[in-house]
Design a protein around this motif. Structure first.
Motif, mmCIF file in Angstrom:
data_model
loop_
_atom_site.group_PDB
_atom_site.id
_atom_site.type_symbol
_atom_site.label_atom_id
_atom_site.label_comp_id
_atom_site.label_asym_id
_atom_site.label_seq_id
_atom_site.Cartn_x
_atom_site.Cartn_y
_atom_site.Cartn_z
ATOM 1 N N PHE A 19 2.767 -17.788 17.157
ATOM 2 C CA PHE A 19 2.183 -18.316 18.395
ATOM 3 C C PHE A 19 2.132 -17.272 19.507
ATOM 4 O O PHE A 19 1.409 -17.448 20.483
ATOM 5 C CB PHE A 19 2.990 -19.520 18.890
ATOM 6 N N ASN A 30 -0.576 -15.830 21.787
ATOM 7 C CA ASN A 30 -1.606 -15.360 20.873
ATOM 8 C C ASN A 30 -2.954 -15.626 21.529
ATOM 9 O O ASN A 30 -3.241 -16.756 21.947
ATOM 10 C CB ASN A 30 -1.498 -16.100 19.539
ATOM 11 N N ASP A 32 -6.091 -15.796 20.473
ATOM 12 C CA ASP A 32 -7.009 -16.761 19.856
ATOM 13 C C ASP A 32 -6.518 -18.192 20.016
ATOM 14 O O ASP A 32 -7.314 -19.091 20.290
ATOM 15 C CB ASP A 32 -7.247 -16.428 18.379
ATOM 16 N N LEU A 33 -5.231 -18.419 19.881
ATOM 17 C CA LEU A 33 -4.698 -19.756 20.079
ATOM 18 C C LEU A 33 -4.902 -20.190 21.528
ATOM 19 O O LEU A 33 -5.341 -21.313 21.794
ATOM 20 C CB LEU A 33 -3.219 -19.812 19.701
ATOM 21 N N ILE A 46 2.159 -21.565 26.105
ATOM 22 C CA ILE A 46 2.553 -21.201 24.739
ATOM 23 C C ILE A 46 3.873 -20.441 24.714
ATOM 24 O O ILE A 46 4.729 -20.705 23.860
ATOM 25 C CB ILE A 46 1.427 -20.396 24.050
ATOM 26 N N LEU A 109 -9.449 -20.673 16.181
ATOM 27 C CA LEU A 109 -8.379 -21.194 15.330
ATOM 28 C C LEU A 109 -8.361 -20.504 13.970
ATOM 29 O O LEU A 109 -7.303 -20.226 13.410
ATOM 30 C CB LEU A 109 -8.521 -22.706 15.153
ATOM 31 N N PHE A 112 -6.838 -17.123 14.526
ATOM 32 C CA PHE A 112 -5.398 -17.310 14.737
ATOM 33 C C PHE A 112 -4.689 -17.453 13.389
ATOM 34 O O PHE A 112 -3.710 -16.767 13.107
ATOM 35 C CB PHE A 112 -5.153 -18.542 15.618
#
Length: 157
Positions: A19, A30, A32-33, A46, A109, A112
């Protein structure tokens, strides 16, 4: 053209370590997350979730957290239970993504998951049984047999 049945529900299973990214001594979300959640309208810190998992959640404990979008019907639900023998810090998450946002969210996603060091599961469907089970309020508190922990569902509104 939107299909009649849209596969806008996803189940992910990765390590909590995936994460975040470490840059020198600093942990950052992260990218992309974070981008996927932002596109969904889901507010989630996060790095705070990461810290809570590792610093404040003992092995044999951990609740299910739901993070709804303030902008639409999208949401993230994540199971933070730490199994007694899990050495990889595996977490499961399910997402329901507004159909119109799918083309914005899905590539993030996928990246990720593909970049995760611990790739356990990535499932996209029109009906996720895992998602339904995690959000079913009537089943909580859930007794976890291996530890005796009573898992709760926590909504972050």
């Amino acid at each position: 053209m939107t299909p009649i049945i849209c596969a806008n529900e996803l189940d992910l299973c990765v390590s909590m370590s995936d994460f975040v990214t470490w840059v020198e001594d600093e942990c950052i979300p992260n990218a992309d997350l974070a981008a996927a959640l932002k596109a969904m309208g889901v507010t989630l810190n996060i790095t705070e979730l990461y810290d809570t998992y590792f610093d404040d959640t003992p092995v044999g404990a951990g609740d299910v957290h739901i993070y709804p979008s303030a902008e639409n019907k999208s949401f993230l639900v994540i199971d933070l239970y730490r199994e007694l023998t899990d050495q990889l810090d595996i977490v499961t998450a399910s997402l329901k993504i507004e159909s119109e946002l799918l083309t914005l969210v899905l590539p993030h996603l996928r990246r990720f998951f593909d970049a995760a060091e611990c790739q356990v599961a990535f499932r996209q469907s029109s009906h996720s049984q895992q998602l339904r089970s995690l959000i079913e309020e009537g089943r909580y508190p859930v007794l976890i047999d291996e530890s005796g922990y009573r898992q709760q569902l926590i909504a972050h509104i």
